[in-house]
Design a protein around this motif. Structure first.
Motif, mmCIF file in Angstrom:
data_model
loop_
_atom_site.group_PDB
_atom_site.id
_atom_site.type_symbol
_atom_site.label_atom_id
_atom_site.label_comp_id
_atom_site.label_asym_id
_atom_site.label_seq_id
_atom_site.Cartn_x
_atom_site.Cartn_y
_atom_site.Cartn_z
ATOM 1 N N UNK A 156 -14.580 4.997 -6.158
ATOM 2 C CA UNK A 156 -13.550 4.996 -5.116
ATOM 3 C C UNK A 156 -12.422 5.944 -5.538
ATOM 4 N N UNK A 157 -11.918 6.702 -4.570
ATOM 5 C CA UNK A 157 -10.793 7.606 -4.819
ATOM 6 C C UNK A 157 -9.593 7.154 -3.995
ATOM 7 N N UNK A 158 -8.451 7.001 -4.653
ATOM 8 C CA UNK A 158 -7.204 6.600 -3.997
ATOM 9 C C UNK A 158 -6.218 7.750 -4.157
ATOM 10 N N UNK A 159 -5.680 8.253 -3.047
ATOM 11 C CA UNK A 159 -4.763 9.377 -3.094
ATOM 12 C C UNK A 159 -3.392 9.019 -3.624
ATOM 13 N N UNK A 160 -2.643 10.048 -3.983
ATOM 14 C CA UNK A 160 -1.299 9.877 -4.511
ATOM 15 C C UNK A 160 -0.416 9.111 -3.533
ATOM 16 N N UNK A 161 0.439 8.238 -4.084
ATOM 17 C CA UNK A 161 1.466 7.508 -3.336
ATOM 18 C C UNK A 161 0.898 6.493 -2.340
ATOM 19 N N UNK A 162 -0.376 6.179 -2.440
ATOM 20 C CA UNK A 162 -0.961 5.181 -1.541
ATOM 21 C C UNK A 162 -0.733 3.774 -2.079
#
Length: 208
Positions: A156-162
Motif C-alpha cells: 500500500x502507498x500513502x501519499x504525503x500529508x494524508x
C-alpha cells in the motif's frame, strides 16, 4: 552542546511523544507551545511561543521532535526547525515491532503496539499511531498520519500529508494520493486520488 531534546507541541499528541522519548532513555528538556498552552506537559516545562526555538538553539540545544498532530503544521514547523540547525529525532515506542529491513525517516513517531513489517518505508515526519499495522513493502509519505488501529495490507502507498482515521482498513496494492483523508473505520478497496476525502464500507468519495 545541550543534550536534552526540545519537543515542539504541548497538547495531547505531545504528551504521548514526550513519554515515548523518555521510554527510549532520552531526556526531554522543554516543550515549546502556543501562547495558550499549559505551563507543564507531563512534567516538562512549556515555553510559550515559537520564538523560543531560536533562543534554545542559540544556547546549545540541537535535537528536536515536532509533536504536532496536524500534518501540514508539523511539516511547516519541522522546516523552520531544520533551517535553524536542529536535528530531527524519532520517537519510537520500545513496545512497537519494526522489521530490521524497514526504512525509517527522521522526525517520525511510532506508538506502542504498532507493527511495521518487512521493507516498508516510512518517510520523514510520519506518525504510525497506537496499534496500527503497516505490512510489507508499504510506503508511507512525508508527514502522513496512520491513526490508531488502522491496518494496511502489503504494497500500500500513502501519499504525503494524508490522514487515515481510526480503525481504517486498506487492502493490498492500493494507492492513496497526497493530502487525502480516509474517515474513521473506512475500508479502502480502490485507489484514492490526491486531496480526496472518502468514508464508509467500502470507502466512497464525498469530497474531491
Amino acid at each position: 552542546m545541550r543534550h536534552g531534546i526540545v519537543v515542539v507541541g504541548a497538547g495531547g499528541h505531545a504528551k504521548v511523544c514526550v513519554e515515548l522519548l523518555q521510554a527510549m532513555g532520552e531526556k526531554v528538556a522543554y516543550c515549546v507551545g502556543g501562547v495558550d498552552s499549559p505551563d507543564m506537559c507531563v512534567g516538562i516545562p512549556v515555553l510559550k511561543g515559537d520564538a523560543h526555538l531560536e533562543s534554545l538553539r542559540q544556547v546549545g540545544y540541537s535535537r528536536l521532535f515536532v509533536a504536532i498532530g496536524s500534518n501540514s503544521l508539523r511539516a511547516r514547523l519541522s522546516a523552520v526547525a531544520t533551517d535553524q540547525g536542529y536535528q530531527l529525532m524519532n520517537a519510537i515506542s520500545p513496545h512497537a515491532v519494526i522489521s530490521p529491513s524497514a526504512r525509517l525517516g527522521a522526525g517520525i513517531a511510532v506508538m506502542a503496539g504498532a507493527i511495521i513489517n518487512a521493507e516498508a518505508e516510512i518517510d520523514d515526519l510520519a506518525i504510525i499511531n497506537t496499534g496500527a499495522t503497516v505490512d510489507h513493502d508499504c510506503k508511507i509519505g512525508k508527514a502522513a498520519h496512520i491513526a490508531p488501529q488502522t491496518s494496511l495490507a502489503g504494497n500500500v502507498t500513502i501519499g504525503a500529508l494524508s490522514f487515515l482515521g481510526v480503525g481504517c482498513k486498506v487492502i493490498p496494492g492500493i494507492q492513496i494520493g497526497e493530502q487525502a483523508t480516509v474517515g474513521a473505520g473506512g475500508v479502502v478497496i480502490s485507489n484514492i486520488c490526491d486531496g480526496a476525502t472518502v468514508v464508509g464500507v467500502p470507502a466512497r468519495t464525498i469530497k474531491q
